[in-house]
Design a protein around this motif. Sequence first.
Motif, PDB file in Angstrom:
ATOM      1  N   GLU A  53      18.051 -25.340  43.510  1.00  0.00           N
ATOM      2  CA  GLU A  53      18.252 -25.287  41.856  1.00  0.00           C
ATOM      3  C   GLU A  53      19.657 -25.058  41.691  1.00  0.00           C
ATOM      4  O   GLU A  53      19.911 -23.765  41.856  1.00  0.00           O
ATOM      5  N   ILE A  54      20.658 -25.342  40.940  1.00  0.00           N
ATOM      6  CA  ILE A  54      21.906 -24.831  40.717  1.00  0.00           C
ATOM      7  C   ILE A  54      22.372 -24.524  39.559  1.00  0.00           C
ATOM      8  O   ILE A  54      21.634 -25.670  38.876  1.00  0.00           O
ATOM      9  N   GLY A  55      22.161 -23.447  39.372  1.00  0.00           N
ATOM     10  CA  GLY A  55      22.241 -22.996  37.671  1.00  0.00           C
ATOM     11  C   GLY A  55      23.600 -23.162  37.101  1.00  0.00           C
ATOM     12  O   GLY A  55      24.839 -23.279  38.146  1.00  0.00           O
ATOM     13  N   GLY A  56      23.953 -22.444  35.806  1.00  0.00           N
ATOM     14  CA  GLY A  56      25.610 -22.108  35.745  1.00  0.00           C
ATOM     15  C   GLY A  56      25.388 -23.539  34.689  1.00  0.00           C
ATOM     16  O   GLY A  56      25.387 -24.677  35.578  1.00  0.00           O
ATOM     17  N   PHE A  57      27.133 -23.399  33.757  1.00  0.00           N
ATOM     18  CA  PHE A  57      26.953 -24.593  33.188  1.00  0.00           C
ATOM     19  C   PHE A  57      28.391 -24.772  32.803  1.00  0.00           C
ATOM     20  O   PHE A  57      28.959 -23.373  32.170  1.00  0.00           O
ATOM     21  N   PRO A  58      29.349 -25.833  32.713  1.00  0.00           N
ATOM     22  CA  PRO A  58      28.964 -26.680  33.572  1.00  0.00           C
ATOM     23  C   PRO A  58      29.209 -26.316  35.129  1.00  0.00           C
ATOM     24  O   PRO A  58      29.931 -25.739  35.207  1.00  0.00           O
ATOM     25  N   PHE A  59      29.123 -27.861  35.505  1.00  0.00           N
ATOM     26  CA  PHE A  59      29.080 -27.689  37.085  1.00  0.00           C
ATOM     27  C   PHE A  59      30.098 -27.533  37.734  1.00  0.00           C
ATOM     28  O   PHE A  59      31.212 -27.108  38.365  1.00  0.00           O
ATOM     29  N   LEU A  60      30.694 -28.949  37.308  1.00  0.00           N
ATOM     30  CA  LEU A  60      31.754 -29.533  37.624  1.00  0.00           C
ATOM     31  C   LEU A  60      33.112 -28.714  37.786  1.00  0.00           C
ATOM     32  O   LEU A  60      34.046 -28.310  38.812  1.00  0.00           O
ATOM     33  N   THR A  61      32.712 -27.910  36.690  1.00  0.00           N
ATOM     34  CA  THR A  61      34.335 -26.476  36.685  1.00  0.00           C
ATOM     35  C   THR A  61      33.412 -25.385  37.555  1.00  0.00           C
ATOM     36  O   THR A  61      34.862 -25.116  38.420  1.00  0.00           O
ATOM     37  N   GLN A  62      32.744 -24.788  37.594  1.00  0.00           N
ATOM     38  CA  GLN A  62      31.672 -23.428  38.861  1.00  0.00           C
ATOM     39  C   GLN A  62      32.427 -24.640  40.493  1.00  0.00           C
ATOM     40  O   GLN A  62      32.973 -24.184  40.849  1.00  0.00           O
ATOM     41  N   LEU A  63      32.434 -26.091  40.788  1.00  0.00           N
ATOM     42  CA  LEU A  63      32.964 -26.639  41.835  1.00  0.00           C
ATOM     43  C   LEU A  63      34.567 -26.464  41.867  1.00  0.00           C
ATOM     44  O   LEU A  63      35.133 -26.650  42.936  1.00  0.00           O
ATOM     45  N   ALA A  64      34.772 -26.894  41.117  1.00  0.00           N
ATOM     46  CA  ALA A  64      36.659 -26.372  41.031  1.00  0.00           C
ATOM     47  C   ALA A  64      37.215 -24.965  41.102  1.00  0.00           C
ATOM     48  O   ALA A  64      38.095 -24.880  41.830  1.00  0.00           O
ATOM     49  N   GLY A  65      36.066 -24.590  41.009  1.00  0.00           N
ATOM     50  CA  GLY A  65      36.883 -22.730  40.942  1.00  0.00           C
ATOM     51  C   GLY A  65      35.527 -22.480  42.350  1.00  0.00           C
ATOM     52  O   GLY A  65      36.086 -21.642  42.406  1.00  0.00           O
ATOM     53  N   LYS A  66      35.379 -23.489  42.957  1.00  0.00           N
ATOM     54  CA  LYS A  66      35.033 -22.884  44.151  1.00  0.00           C
ATOM     55  C   LYS A  66      33.600 -21.630  43.926  1.00  0.00           C
ATOM     56  O   LYS A  66      34.049 -21.047  45.247  1.00  0.00           O
ATOM     57  N   ARG A  67      32.787 -21.764  43.535  1.00  0.00           N
ATOM     58  CA  ARG A  67      32.057 -20.571  42.667  1.00  0.00           C
ATOM     59  C   ARG A  67      31.271 -20.644  41.922  1.00  0.00           C
ATOM     60  O   ARG A  67      31.421 -21.591  41.005  1.00  0.00           O
ATOM     61  N   LEU A  68      29.566 -20.771  42.176  1.00  0.00           N
ATOM     62  CA  LEU A  68      28.408 -20.712  41.493  1.00  0.00           C
ATOM     63  C   LEU A  68      27.914 -20.152  41.305  1.00  0.00           C
ATOM     64  O   LEU A  68      27.678 -18.455  41.919  1.00  0.00           O
ATOM     65  N   GLU A  69      27.641 -19.869  39.898  1.00  0.00           N
ATOM     66  CA  GLU A  69      26.937 -18.647  39.203  1.00  0.00           C
ATOM     67  C   GLU A  69      25.150 -18.402  40.382  1.00  0.00           C
ATOM     68  O   GLU A  69      25.137 -17.438  40.209  1.00  0.00           O
ATOM     69  N   SER A  70      24.202 -18.930  40.148  1.00  0.00           N
ATOM     70  CA  SER A  70      23.532 -19.067  40.469  1.00  0.00           C
ATOM     71  C   SER A  70      23.184 -20.008  41.429  1.00  0.00           C
ATOM     72  O   SER A  70      23.290 -21.740  41.115  1.00  0.00           O
ATOM     73  N   VAL A  71      22.374 -20.162  42.913  1.00  0.00           N
ATOM     74  CA  VAL A  71      21.761 -20.886  43.273  1.00  0.00           C
ATOM     75  C   VAL A  71      20.050 -20.608  43.500  1.00  0.00           C
ATOM     76  O   VAL A  71      19.994 -19.550  44.302  1.00  0.00           O
ATOM     77  N   LYS A  72      19.191 -21.359  43.579  1.00  0.00           N
ATOM     78  CA  LYS A  72      17.827 -20.455  43.811  1.00  0.00           C
ATOM     79  C   LYS A  72      17.279 -21.998  45.054  1.00  0.00           C
ATOM     80  O   LYS A  72      17.176 -23.274  44.688  1.00  0.00           O
ATOM     81  N   LEU A  73      16.676 -21.728  45.939  1.00  0.00           N
ATOM     82  CA  LEU A  73      16.249 -22.104  46.618  1.00  0.00           C
ATOM     83  C   LEU A  73      14.380 -21.795  47.138  1.00  0.00           C
ATOM     84  O   LEU A  73      14.473 -20.506  47.163  1.00  0.00           O
ATOM     85  N   THR A  74      13.866 -23.051  47.712  1.00  0.00           N
ATOM     86  CA  THR A  74      12.369 -22.872  47.541  1.00  0.00           C
ATOM     87  C   THR A  74      11.686 -23.207  48.518  1.00  0.00           C
ATOM     88  O   THR A  74      12.210 -24.047  48.800  1.00  0.00           O
ATOM     89  N   VAL A  75      11.302 -22.850  50.199  1.00  0.00           N
ATOM     90  CA  VAL A  75      10.695 -23.270  51.280  1.00  0.00           C
ATOM     91  C   VAL A  75       9.433 -22.971  50.767  1.00  0.00           C
ATOM     92  O   VAL A  75       9.212 -22.265  50.979  1.00  0.00           O
ATOM     93  N   PRO A  76       8.996 -24.359  51.428  1.00  0.00           N
ATOM     94  CA  PRO A  76       7.392 -24.285  51.286  1.00  0.00           C
ATOM     95  C   PRO A  76       7.304 -23.704  53.098  1.00  0.00           C
ATOM     96  O   PRO A  76       8.032 -24.383  53.785  1.00  0.00           O
ATOM     97  N   ASP A  77       6.027 -23.284  53.263  1.00  0.00           N
ATOM     98  CA  ASP A  77       4.731 -23.398  54.236  1.00  0.00           C
ATOM     99  C   ASP A  77       5.947 -22.866  56.160  1.00  0.00           C
ATOM    100  O   ASP A  77       6.701 -23.914  56.321  1.00  0.00           O
ATOM    101  N   VAL A  78       6.766 -21.810  56.127  1.00  0.00           N
ATOM    102  CA  VAL A  78       7.436 -21.115  57.175  1.00  0.00           C
ATOM    103  C   VAL A  78       6.514 -20.482  57.415  1.00  0.00           C
ATOM    104  O   VAL A  78       5.986 -19.043  57.342  1.00  0.00           O
ATOM    105  N   ALA A  79       6.742 -20.822  58.845  1.00  0.00           N
ATOM    106  CA  ALA A  79       5.881 -20.163  60.011  1.00  0.00           C
ATOM    107  C   ALA A  79       6.465 -18.603  59.881  1.00  0.00           C
ATOM    108  O   ALA A  79       7.548 -18.369  60.462  1.00  0.00           O
ATOM    109  N   ALA A  80       5.439 -17.611  60.443  1.00  0.00           N
ATOM    110  CA  ALA A  80       5.879 -16.334  60.633  1.00  0.00           C
ATOM    111  C   ALA A  80       4.747 -15.593  61.444  1.00  0.00           C
ATOM    112  O   ALA A  80       3.389 -15.060  60.981  1.00  0.00           O
ATOM    113  N   ASP A  81       5.038 -15.493  62.057  1.00  0.00           N
ATOM    114  CA  ASP A  81       4.159 -15.142  63.511  1.00  0.00           C
ATOM    115  C   ASP A  81       2.443 -16.189  63.678  1.00  0.00           C
ATOM    116  O   ASP A  81       2.093 -17.380  63.829  1.00  0.00           O
TER     117      ASP A  81
END
Length: 403
Positions: free
Chosen positions: A117-145
């Motif tokens: 999930e990419i945060g901030g608006f507008p996205f295209l302006t952030q992309l043009a500036g090569k800097r994103l305000e926030s990016v949320k990553l959610t990963v289910p079922d990760v093996a840990a030992d």
Amino acid sequence: MRTPHHLDAHPRPNPYEELAALDDGPLEETPLEEFLPEERTAGAEDAWAPPDHRRGGKRRRKNRFAGLPFAMKAVVGLVVLASFAALGDRWAVLYAEHRAADTLKDRLDLAAAPEVEIGGFPFLTQLAGKRLESVKLTVPDVAADRVSLAKVSATAHDVTLNADGLTSVRGADVPRFDGDVLLSFEDLNRELGASQVTFTGEGRDRVRARGTLPVAGHDLKLRAEARIQRQGERGIATEIGGMRLDIGDLATYRPGKRASEGLHLTPEASADLARETRKAKALLSVPAIVQRMGVPEATVNQALADDGKLAELTGSPRFARQAERLNLIDLALDNPDVLKSLGLDPALLGELSRLTRPVLADRLALAFELPKPEQGGVKLEDVRVEEDGIRVRLSGSGLTVGS
């Protein structure tokens, strides 16, 4: 006074004769068109329609916005353009999130694509500036030992992109991020308990384990508690305590070397010795048991010879307490028949002697450690037991993703 003669000299005119004098012949028929306006006679052949009393008629429908001021028209136009621009920006965000999810799935070798999930608006302006305000990553079922983490969520802030456009993002630099890890009790019950032990939260830092544990063909009732604590900057550890295996209502096994640990008769079983002469005599016939209980030899001899003395001895509160304190685990091999007479299976006692505290604690261990990234650092901030599992807050910095 008028006389009849006078009336005859001036007779009254006949009204019918006057009307007859006006008759000049038949009346001429005048067409109706002569009485209508000229424009109506010109279109007489057209179908008749009711008059339109609205001002302007059809011309008003063609000029719906004619009465609006120019400023209002400009505002409406800008709103429409902004709506199309926002829609295009959202489509670009969805496309970028989809590509990022597929890329992370391949690079991290995940079973399923993560949620991005990419945060901030507008996205295209952030992309043009090569800097994103926030990016949320959610990963289910990760093996840990030994266990699986139900969900790992992290939000990266002020992400700098290494990209030439929307379709050519080669990597990213993450100066800082934060998130949390959930170790669910449902997964623990499935992976560690094998459907026989269940884990539930108890307080802020404790987990309670309840269930059954098969030992030498017997299903023993298991009770234990695990204290959850942070270990270093990337792992959590569990300190297993209160371990207890109940052999029905007969005995309780607590692994350990202290006096309160080992195999002990339950209060109910100790009280039964006063009512069951055979069990009491079998117990008192073993010198090692009598010595550990601290019963004088003369008293034991009298009890074995006289059932009255035996009932008096075994029925005393002091004898019941001594019987409960007796650790039977180390007497199993030397006195199998005596313990069998008490209802204890010698094979079960042999397995219990090998089920030490470390062995049992290892079966219930909930510890895990987060993987160490190649660049940057990740550390655990807090560990908390919640209703659905163990939640760990984490933070990190200096992380590089991709090339």
